[in-house]
Design a protein around this motif. Structure first.
Motif: not given
Length: 323
Positions: A117, A119, A172, A175-176, A194-195, A197-199, A249
């Protein structure tokens, strides 16, 4: 067992003298398979030719791309170009004058495989000068968090990810949207936020690289024989805060912390300039940052000037009583 391909992306600008050692450190990695993509970012020396020769000499699979000059884009754009050419499921980034320790990629991939999980991965680095003398570590005070977990709350306070240790899952990264192409100094912090904020990330406190410290870097400048943080570092810090605020974000609290820390950062730079009587540097920081965001910077300027006046007044008072 077939291991995932790691694409190593190296932007290079006039670093023909450093590339052989840098690429030797890539060739010394204990992890395979990997590919190497060197982006010659409008160099005026023989960087591209040296890169091609080193790839052949070290038996590295990869390619060299030459980019035309673009005054509106910086190293982040070169890294993004390299990522677009990459074919690996993982991306690892390295600067053309820095070095990886042999275990770096192996350790990164081991932990990313253990935490599916996560990133991204990063680790600490040892700082050194051209003479080989070690000058400290990065981050200077260590990581605020270690191991597997969320880092966004800490990352909005300060940038602590050594970019040359970043290993990220390709999906990932895409995606960013990659690095910010228009930021000169904090394009990596933009991506890290940004990374984050995703996981969650995996952060290894042990060093995996050696970071070369140069007086002609983007982050430092010499004025009157003294070394200062460069003016672009302050301007980019403000631009980053403004861009992140507009991105939507970050939540209100995280966004507020990022802006407050930016104000303190600029205020300290203004104070330092006045204290050292570097008036030209003071106005370069003040006008540049104010143009980017008057609302954000005017309070910071007041804090910096106020602190300088208090220090100056204290010196005057001490001088009176010492007579």
């Amino acid at each position: 067992m077939n291991l995932p391909l790691v694409s190593v992306v190296i932007p290079a600008h006039n670093t023909a003298g450093y590339l052989p050692e840098t690429l030797a450190s890539v060739a010394a990695q204990t992890y395979r398979p990997l590919e190497v993509i060197v982006i010659d970012d409008a160099s005026t020396d023989n960087t591209a030719r040296v890169a091609e020769s080193c790839l052949t000499h070290y038996g590295l699979v990869g390619k060299v791309l030459r980019r035309a000059p673009n005054p509106r884009e910086w190293a982040g754009a070169a890294r993004n170009e390299g990522a677009r050419l990459a074919t690996g499921d993982y991306l690892a980034f390295l600067d053309s004058d820095d070095l990886w320790l042999p275990h770096h990629l192996a350790r990164a991939m081991e932990l990313l495989q253990s935490y599916p999980d996560a990133v991204a991965y990063c680790c600490s680095g040892r700082c050194f000068r051209d003479q080989g003398i070690e000058t400290g570590q990065s981050p200077e005070r260590g990581f605020p968090v270690e191991g597997y977990g969320a880092i966004l709350t800490d990352l909005v306070k300060a940038s602590f990810v050594p970019n040359i240790t970043l290993v990220v899952r390709r999906k990932v990264f895409d995606h960013c949207g990659g690095y910010h192409p228009g930021l000169r100094c904090y394009e990596d912090w933009w991506l890290d936020l940004h990374l984050a904020a995703i996981g969650p990330w995996v952060i290894e406190p042990r060093p995996g690289c050696r970071i070369r410290v140069r007086d002609d870097s983007l982050s430092r400048t010499r004025v009157g024989g003294r070394s200062f943080m460069s003016v672009p570092m302050y301007l980019d810090r403000v631009r980053l805060a403004v861009a992140m605020s507009r991105s939507g974000l970050l939540g209100f609290t995280d966004c507020n912390v990022l802006c407050q820390e930016t104000q303190l950062f600029v205020s300290a730079g203004l104070f330092e300039s006045l204290r050292n009587r570097e008036i030209r540097r003071f106005f370069s920081i003040f006008f540049g940052c104010t143009t980017a965001s008057p609302r954000l910077i005017l309070p910071a300027a007041a804090q910096g000037v106020g602190a300088a006046l208090r220090v100056g007044l204290a010196r005057v008072v001490r001088g009176i009583f010492q007579r």
